[in-house]
Structure formats: C-alpha cells, structure tokens
Design an enzyme around this catalytic site. Sequence first.
Site, PDB file in Angstrom:
ATOM      1  N   GLY A   6       0.732  -1.198   0.026  1.00  0.00           N
ATOM      2  CA  GLY A   6      -0.130  -0.008   0.083  1.00  0.00           C
ATOM      3  C   GLY A   6       0.802   1.410  -0.049  1.00  0.00           C
ATOM      4  O   GLY A   6       1.972   1.107   0.072  1.00  0.00           O
ATOM      5  N   ASP A   7       0.396   2.322  -0.055  1.00  0.00           N
ATOM      6  CA  ASP A   7       0.725   3.714  -0.099  1.00  0.00           C
ATOM      7  C   ASP A   7       1.733   4.107  -1.391  1.00  0.00           C
ATOM      8  O   ASP A   7       2.746   4.494  -1.354  1.00  0.00           O
ATOM      9  CB  ASP A   7       1.484   4.007   1.164  1.00  0.00           C
ATOM     10  CG  ASP A   7       1.049   3.828   2.439  1.00  0.00           C
ATOM     11  OD1 ASP A   7      -0.174   4.394   2.479  1.00  0.00           O
ATOM     12  OD2 ASP A   7       1.150   2.941   3.219  1.00  0.00           O
ATOM     13  N   GLU A   8       1.800   3.144  -2.452  1.00  0.00           N
ATOM     14  CA  GLU A   8       2.620   3.274  -3.595  1.00  0.00           C
ATOM     15  C   GLU A   8       2.459   4.520  -4.413  1.00  0.00           C
ATOM     16  O   GLU A   8       2.988   4.825  -5.253  1.00  0.00           O
ATOM     17  CB  GLU A   8       2.220   2.142  -4.761  1.00  0.00           C
ATOM     18  CG  GLU A   8       2.671   0.710  -3.885  1.00  0.00           C
ATOM     19  CD  GLU A   8       1.287   0.192  -3.156  1.00  0.00           C
ATOM     20  OE1 GLU A   8       1.248  -1.254  -2.749  1.00  0.00           O
ATOM     21  OE2 GLU A   8       0.350   0.692  -3.278  1.00  0.00           O
ATOM     22  N   ASN A  46      -9.711   2.996   5.809  1.00  0.00           N
ATOM     23  CA  ASN A  46      -8.317   2.731   6.315  1.00  0.00           C
ATOM     24  C   ASN A  46      -7.406   2.938   5.335  1.00  0.00           C
ATOM     25  O   ASN A  46      -6.047   2.928   5.500  1.00  0.00           O
ATOM     26  CB  ASN A  46      -8.375   1.163   6.699  1.00  0.00           C
ATOM     27  CG  ASN A  46      -8.727   0.175   5.587  1.00  0.00           C
ATOM     28  OD1 ASN A  46      -9.325   0.699   4.747  1.00  0.00           O
ATOM     29  ND2 ASN A  46      -8.345  -0.911   5.780  1.00  0.00           N
ATOM     30  N   HIS A  66      -5.565   8.017  -0.108  1.00  0.00           N
ATOM     31  CA  HIS A  66      -4.908   8.555  -1.400  1.00  0.00           C
ATOM     32  C   HIS A  66      -4.544   9.933  -1.355  1.00  0.00           C
ATOM     33  O   HIS A  66      -5.675  10.706  -1.293  1.00  0.00           O
ATOM     34  CB  HIS A  66      -5.776   7.926  -2.497  1.00  0.00           C
ATOM     35  CG  HIS A  66      -5.938   6.577  -2.767  1.00  0.00           C
ATOM     36  ND1 HIS A  66      -6.720   6.041  -3.838  1.00  0.00           N
ATOM     37  CD2 HIS A  66      -5.162   5.634  -2.268  1.00  0.00           C
ATOM     38  CE1 HIS A  66      -6.408   4.808  -3.790  1.00  0.00           C
ATOM     39  NE2 HIS A  66      -5.637   4.533  -2.725  1.00  0.00           N
ATOM     40  N   THR A 123      -3.725   7.988   6.627  1.00  0.00           N
ATOM     41  CA  THR A 123      -4.775   7.780   7.556  1.00  0.00           C
ATOM     42  C   THR A 123      -4.404   7.776   8.897  1.00  0.00           C
ATOM     43  O   THR A 123      -5.309   8.386   9.614  1.00  0.00           O
ATOM     44  CB  THR A 123      -5.449   6.374   7.204  1.00  0.00           C
ATOM     45  OG1 THR A 123      -6.072   6.251   5.774  1.00  0.00           O
ATOM     46  CG2 THR A 123      -6.579   5.857   8.088  1.00  0.00           C
ATOM     47  N   ARG A 155       5.912   5.447   8.566  1.00  0.00           N
ATOM     48  CA  ARG A 155       5.986   4.411   7.599  1.00  0.00           C
ATOM     49  C   ARG A 155       7.407   3.471   7.864  1.00  0.00           C
ATOM     50  O   ARG A 155       8.263   4.085   7.925  1.00  0.00           O
ATOM     51  CB  ARG A 155       5.829   4.669   6.272  1.00  0.00           C
ATOM     52  CG  ARG A 155       4.075   5.021   5.843  1.00  0.00           C
ATOM     53  CD  ARG A 155       4.044   5.261   4.489  1.00  0.00           C
ATOM     54  NE  ARG A 155       2.874   5.737   4.245  1.00  0.00           N
ATOM     55  CZ  ARG A 155       2.368   6.914   3.601  1.00  0.00           C
ATOM     56  NH1 ARG A 155       3.341   7.550   2.745  1.00  0.00           N
ATOM     57  NH2 ARG A 155       1.262   7.298   3.332  1.00  0.00           N
ATOM     58  N   CYS A 183       7.423   8.214 -11.954  1.00  0.00           N
ATOM     59  CA  CYS A 183       6.750   9.562 -11.360  1.00  0.00           C
ATOM     60  C   CYS A 183       8.039  10.070 -10.395  1.00  0.00           C
ATOM     61  O   CYS A 183       8.733   9.392 -10.020  1.00  0.00           O
ATOM     62  CB  CYS A 183       5.809   9.207 -10.475  1.00  0.00           C
ATOM     63  SG  CYS A 183       4.267   8.677 -11.380  1.00  0.00           S
TER      64      CYS A 183
END
Length: 423
Positions: free
Chosen positions: A12-14, A38, A41, A299, A304, A412
């Site tokens: 997640g959080d990509e 949960n 974006h 969230t 992280r 990116c």
Amino acid sequence: MPVTAIVGGQWGDEGKGKVVDMLAQEADYVVRFSGGDNAGHTVINPMGEFKLHIIPSGVFYPGVKCIIGNGVVINPDVFIRERNELISRGVNVSNVFISDRAHLVLPYHILLDGLEEEARGNKSLGTTRRGIGPAFVDKYARMGIRVGDLLLPEYLRERLEYVLECKNQILTKVYDAAPISLDEIYETCLKWGKELAPNIRETTHIIEEAISQDKKIIMEGAQGALLDPDFGTYPYGTSSSPLAAGGCLGIGIGPASVSATLGVFKAYSTRVGGGPMPTELLDKTGDTIRNEAHEYGTTTGRPRRIGWFDAVAGRFSCQINGMTTAIMTRLDIMDILPKISICTAYELNGKIIKYFPANSGELAKCKPIYEEMPGWLCSTKEVRNYDDLPEAAKAYICRIEKLIGCQMSAVCIGPSREQTIYK
C-alpha cells in the site's frame, strides 16, 4: 474491453491516488472496489492537495462518474465529511455514487476494533482501528448492514435489533464495556440515510451499461497486493482483496471485462503496522528516505517502515495480479543516495529461495540477498523525457523491470501531475 484495474504492488501507499488522478482525465468512470477509510490516497492537482479516504480519486474531473463499489465498507460519517470538504473547496461531487450493496462501518465496529487490538497486547496486528476488519467479519458472518438498508426504515430497525443483541453480549460480557443503544444507532442510521440518499444507486446496472457502451472504466484499488488476505503476509494484512481479481467482485463484473492491469510500485518499499518486511532498513538510510519522502501514513499519521525495493515480492505481486504494465513512483527520492540496493532473492534456513513464502513466520526469518547499484546523486524532479534521466536511474528501472517481469509504462518523479515521465 474498456476496464483497467489499478492496483498496489507492495504494502500500500504506492501512489495509486496520483496514478488514478493522472489517468482519470481520459476515463468515463472511476470505481473504488475494496477496503474502507483505512486507505488514504493523496492527490495533488491545480486545485490543491487532497487526502481522500473513501471517495474515488477521479472526483476532480467533472465529466467522470465516481462509484464506491459493493466491495467497499463505508463509514457514513467519513463519507459525508469528505464529501462536504470537497464541496467547500470547489469540487463538484454530483457524480459520486455509492453501491446499495456496500456494507456499513457502524459505531460498534470501531469500538470492537479498538478493544480487540488492546486485547492482543504486544501481538497486535497494527490495524487502523477504524472498524474495517469487524465490518468485513459481519459481512461474511451475514450480520452486516448494507447502504441500501438505510433507505428501508422498518427493515433497518429489524436488522439492527438482531445484530445488536449479539454485539452487546460481546461488549458487556467479554470486554466489560457499555452496550450500544438500539434507539440511538437507529436514529443515527436514519440521518445517514437522508444524507446519503442522493448518492445511493444500484451500481452494477450502471457499470454493465457503461461496459456495453464501451466507456472507459478505471477500477481503483486500495492498499497493496502484499496485504491480501489470501496471498499477503497473513494475518498481518487487510480484510478485502486489493488484487485485480478482487476488483471484479468489488464492482460486479466478470474477469473477461478487464483489458489491462496496471501495478503501482514505489522505487523503494514501505509498510505501516505489524508484519514481516524482509528489506526493512532500521538504520540512517531508512531514516533519510523517510524524512526525504515524508513517509507518514495518510490515514493514521504513523511513520512508515522503510526498505529497499523487494523484487521477490514485486515479482509475486505481478503474478497474482496478472499485471500487464506498471508505473514506478517516487524515483526522485532515490536522488540523494550514493548506492541503492535491490533484493533479488531470500536466504531461508541456509537456502536461497526466489519465492514469497506463505507463512509470515518463515518470511520473518528470510534474509534479503541484495544486488547493489550506483546512485545518480542529481535531481530528477525537473526531468520530463525518459531519455534525459541519469543513466544510473535508467539502469535501476531496467533492472527492476527484468526482476519483476513487468515493463514500466511511466515513472513519477514528484507528486504533481506534471512530474510524470512516460516511456
């Protein structure tokens, strides 16, 4: 076929929010298919910076219809708050619809989520405590309340009475907590029904018509493949499938309708909460990346966990999603590193393995086997053509493509739409 699935290739959080925002300008529909609030974006566009937890990232394009699918669990308070904030900032939300089949996150789910995490003590799973897991438990235990039920007052009260009889037994006898009032939660649900009524639709029919008319549809995933309840680091994962196949179930289409699956990968690894992470960096390099990238949960706000790119996990993610192409995000964060490592295999009990173990205990014992590459030590943030990237950066991208078995269609090098390089 007109459906493209956008899924996370890691934990997640990509950067899926940015990718959806980039691609939504050419879409007719953006449909969120899994998870709940949960997931977070972050989208940065000419209107500003937005942190979305439940509303699809295509909302910033007035001509795009945004659907929250049946595979999502919805906390109405979060949806209403998010919708109202978007309105206050000039975003048109008239094209946002919610599936009447989506399940609700209710106050007792949030309460039980917190109580269950506390009871686990030092073995807690690191949930967001937003009630997502308990809501999915109720869905599959046939005790859930669905969005469409909010529009049927008599049926709603009957369902709540049945469910609360069970929940209050657990709250009072297991956790010594106060019971939930039927009248109070019923009144709350009626208010939600009035607020959400303009947004509630039978969405499978809408999507079926869109496909028959060859409209362009984006399935927007939440979380990442390595949190999948079947193929991720169980039990340290999420409660609904973030895979492309989960998208079919989460919006109500067959797999033959999906023409492409686009995986999103960071140039390094991150994770929030508990569970094994073979390439985790617990040194100054990890701190440097975290601080440079501002790696804190959208969230939860939690810092992280940081690690090198794990190509073993990445290859597994490509396999279970059937990825046809990929996008790498946050390459610019690597600009400051003199050397960069990629995990190409694991060592487990003295043996070299190149697969992702099913057992979290085994994965926790895996030692990463690294391949070291030179960094480029110059800024990529202003680069707009792939050929203009530093040779070392292109070599890094190329090596990851080969290791995971999937080509990058774009890279990116910053959070804005313009900071995207198409290959």
